[in-house]
Structure formats: structure tokens, C-alpha cells
Design an enzyme around this catalytic site. Structure first.
Site, PDB file in Angstrom:
ATOM      1  N   MET A   1       0.838  -1.202   0.000  1.00  0.00           N
ATOM      2  CA  MET A   1       0.000   0.000   0.000  1.00  0.00           C
ATOM      3  C   MET A   1       0.871   1.249   0.000  1.00  0.00           C
ATOM      4  SD  MET A   1      -3.396  -0.930   2.116  1.00  0.00           S
ATOM      5  CE  MET A   1      -2.737  -0.720   3.740  1.00  0.00           C
TER       6      MET A   1
ATOM      7  N   LEU B   1       6.550   3.232   1.636  1.00  0.00           N
ATOM      8  CA  LEU B   1       7.504   2.114   1.730  1.00  0.00           C
ATOM      9  C   LEU B   1       8.570   2.369   2.791  1.00  0.00           C
ATOM     10  CD1 LEU B   1       8.022   1.277  -2.061  1.00  0.00           C
ATOM     11  CD2 LEU B   1       6.339   0.331  -0.446  1.00  0.00           C
TER      12      LEU B   1
ATOM     13  N   HIS C   1       9.095  -3.319   3.659  1.00  0.00           N
ATOM     14  CA  HIS C   1       8.681  -3.530   2.267  1.00  0.00           C
ATOM     15  C   HIS C   1       9.893  -3.822   1.389  1.00  0.00           C
ATOM     16  CE1 HIS C   1       5.424  -0.547   3.573  1.00  0.00           C
ATOM     17  NE2 HIS C   1       4.715  -1.587   3.194  1.00  0.00           N
TER      18      HIS C   1
ATOM     19  N   GLY D   1       4.943 -10.265   3.826  1.00  0.00           N
ATOM     20  CA  GLY D   1       5.740 -10.182   5.048  1.00  0.00           C
ATOM     21  C   GLY D   1       5.093 -10.956   6.184  1.00  0.00           C
TER      22      GLY D   1
ATOM     23  N   GLN E   1      -2.436 -12.602   7.292  1.00  0.00           N
ATOM     24  CA  GLN E   1      -2.613 -12.301   5.873  1.00  0.00           C
ATOM     25  C   GLN E   1      -1.804 -13.267   5.005  1.00  0.00           C
ATOM     26  OE1 GLN E   1      -2.608  -8.176   4.001  1.00  0.00           O
ATOM     27  NE2 GLN E   1      -0.460  -8.706   3.833  1.00  0.00           N
TER      28      GLN E   1
ATOM     29  N   LEU F   1       8.628  -2.521  11.867  1.00  0.00           N
ATOM     30  CA  LEU F   1       8.385  -1.411  10.950  1.00  0.00           C
ATOM     31  C   LEU F   1       6.957  -1.504  10.429  1.00  0.00           C
ATOM     32  CD1 LEU F   1      11.614  -1.040   8.783  1.00  0.00           C
ATOM     33  CD2 LEU F   1      11.078  -0.123  11.019  1.00  0.00           C
TER      34      LEU F   1
ATOM     35  N   SER G   1       3.965   1.181   8.168  1.00  0.00           N
ATOM     36  CA  SER G   1       3.644   2.496   7.601  1.00  0.00           C
ATOM     37  C   SER G   1       2.889   3.335   8.626  1.00  0.00           C
ATOM     38  CB  SER G   1       2.787   2.348   6.342  1.00  0.00           C
ATOM     39  OG  SER G   1       3.459   1.548   5.398  1.00  0.00           O
TER      40      SER G   1
END
Ligand code: AMP
Length: 294
Positions: free
Chosen positions: A39, A42, A46, A156, A162, A193, A195
Site C-alpha cells: 500500500m 515504503l 517492504h 511479510g 494475511q 516497521l 507504515s
């Protein structure tokens, strides 16, 4: 004076047809096609997926799409960080062949009526606290799979559930795509980490550490011989409460079915979703097996 050389940003496509032609060309040349769905906004997490994909595939596509259907009505779709220019710069020189940046209107045309509904492990943990989330994720990922037709797709472990569901989806729907799951990238102090970390105030950033520390505590308890899940969960809750985090869930679950376990005498995933102020963060760690991540 020597000219400064900076790596060129990879070509960005908003149009799936133009991208599809390029991918088809690479496929004809026998190149394995890799896909990294993101999304945007980054970060190094990512980029670890991106670098792995670029290393393993002959043609690698990164997608950047803030997918509205995976956000609930009271979630942060409108405020989610959008940093396309910086994202393209971050992808420069990493061996990426194309970046796909579709518009919302192109992905969800008027009259869009088809969704991928997942059951079983989609209904617990994130599925319980974010109803409709995985319906949106599975739908958009299947659409990206159909548009790009990758051989391998990279996810990830940060989003453990997910990744598990994407494995289930390709198996259940007979998609000829290998799902590769990459380790969690953390800040030096342990924070995973995300976003969403940009939302944290300095005080919240400090308190957010309770999440990874609670997972570490669980790991240490198991390493020292504790197997009773209730005992471990109580200690994890205590650690989170000490920094005033509001917990959605703390779970010790079977890593394949996500069913809760009572006894940690085999590999088990410890998973947390908690709010620090208004920011909801998730993290997880495997217990009862040699760690590949520190
Ligand atoms: P997102 O942009 O949040 O949808 O994430 C895109 C992909 O990057 C997902 O497969 C995530 O699991 C993965 N990812 C996000 N954060 C991390 C991290 N800290 N370490 C490893 N992978 C991550």
C-alpha cells in the site's frame, strides 16, 4: 566536475493493459515473474520483500495501491500515508522492472460486485476485530494476481494471518502462484516497521515498544520452560498494560489453523493487536522454534 549519477526510478504504470504487455513479454522470454503487493509508504520492511523478489525473479512488479475495500468505515483509509514520489525513489536501483499504481476507479469500476470471502482462519484475530478486512485483502490480491499473473508473490510475516490466508487462497482457488513469506524487519529497539508508525507521537513511539517486548517476554518464558498458555498470556497482558496499551487481542495460536492453544509444546504463533493512542499496531513472533529473526 563529475556528473552525479542516481539510479533511475523504475517505470510506473497506472494502466494494467500496458503493464500486462510488458509482463507478457518477460514471460515469453521465460523469466519468472515476481509480485510484491504493497500500500506504499515504503519502509525497510517492504524493501526486504522487494529485494528478495528482485533476487529470485527475472521480472519483478511492485504494486502500490491503498485498497479501500480492506479498510473499515472507522479506519484510516483517508489519512493513510501516501508518498508515491518517495516510494519510487526508494525503489530506484533495486532491480525492479515495473511499479503498478492503479487508480481506485480502475480497480473498482462502477458496478463492481464480486468479492473473495474467506472462512476458517479468516474469521479470528484480525478477522474478528476488522470485519470485512480479509474480504478486501483477498479480493484485491486476487485482482492483482489476475492482472500481473505472477509465478511468485511476496508477503511479510509481519502480517502473519494475511500471509497464511494468501497461502490458503492460492491452494483453495488452484492458483499457480508460490506465496513467499519474508521475515519481520524491526527497528533496532524491536518495534516492527509499519507504515502506521508515522502516526506515533514520541511518547507513543516509546510505549509502542511494549508490543515487541511482550512478544519477547513470551519467547523467553517458553525458552525457560513455561508451557501453560494462560500463564504466558497473563504476563503478556501485564506488559502491555504497563504502558497503557489498549489490547484488541493477545493470542497464542496454532500457526496453520490459528486456533488457540492451551499448551506451548510445539511451534506456536504469538500475535498481538493493540492501540497506542489512536494508532492500531500488530506484531507477532513464533514461539517454540529456533528464531530466524532477532
Ligand atoms: P502494506 O503496505 O502494509 O500492505 O504491506 C505490504 C507488505 O509488506 C505486506 O506483505 C506486509 O506484511 C509487508 N511488511 C510490512 N511491514 C513489514 C515488516 N516490518 N517486515 C516485513 N514485511 C513487512
Amino acid at each position: 566536475m563529475k556528473a552525479q549519477t542516481t539510479a533511475a526510478t523504475p517505470p510506473a504504470f497506472t494502466d494494467a493493459v500496458a503493464l500486462g504487455a510488458l509482463v507478457a513479454d518477460a514471460r515469453r522470454q521465460g523469466k519468472p515473474i515476481g509480485l510484491v503487493p504493497t500500500m506504499g509508504a515504503l519502509h525497510a520492511g517492504h524493501l526486504s520483500l522487494v529485494d528478495t523478489a528482485a533476487r529470485e525473479c527475472g521480472f519483478t512488479v511492485v504494486t502500490i495501491f491503498v485498497n479501500p475495500t480492506q479498510f473499515g468505515p472507522n479506519e484510516d483509509f483517508a489519512s493513510y500515508p501516501r508518498t508515491l514520489d518517495a516510494d519510487l525513489q526508494a525503489l530506484a536501483g533495486r532491480g525492479i522492472d515495473a511499479v503498478f499504481v492503479p487508480s481506485t476507479d480502475a480497480m473498482y469500476r462502477p458496478g463492481h460486485s464480486t468479492y473473495v470471502e474467506m472462512a476458517g482462519p479468516a474469521l479470528v484475530l484480525e478477522g474478528e476485530f476488522r470485519p470485512g478486512h480479509f474480504r478486501g485483502v483477498a479480493t484485491v490480491v486476487l485482482k492483482l494476481f489476475n492482472l500481473v499473473r505472477p509465478d511468485r508473490a511476496y508477503f511479510g510475516r509481519k502480517d502473519f494471518q494475511q500471509a497464511l490466508l494468501m497461502r490458503r487462497m492460492v491452494e483453495d482457488l488452484n492458483l499457480p502462484i508460490a506465496i513467499e513469506v519474508c521475515p519481520i524487519v524491526r527497528e533496532p529497539d524491536g518495534l516492527a516497521l509499519s507504515s502506521r508508525n508515522v502516526y506515533l507521537s514520541p511518547d507513543e513511539r516509546r510505549r509502542a515498544l511494549a508490543i515487541s517486548q511482550s512478544l519477547r517476554l513470551a519467547r523467553e518464558l517458553v525458552e525457560r520452560g513455561t508451557t501453560d498458555a494462560r500463564t504466558i498470556l497473563a504476563r503478556m497482558h501485564e506488559r502491555l498494560a504497563a504502558d497503557d496499551l489498549r489490547v484488541d487481542y493477545v493470542a497464542l495460536a496454532d500457526p496453520n489453523t490459528l486456533e488457540p492453544v492451551d499448551v506451548v509444546n510445539r511451534p506456536v504463533v504469538a500475535a498481538i493487536a493493540a492501540r497506542v493512542g489512536a494508532t492500531r499496531l500488530i506484531d507477532n513472533e513464533m514461539l517454540g522454534e529456533a528464531s530466524s529473526e532477532k
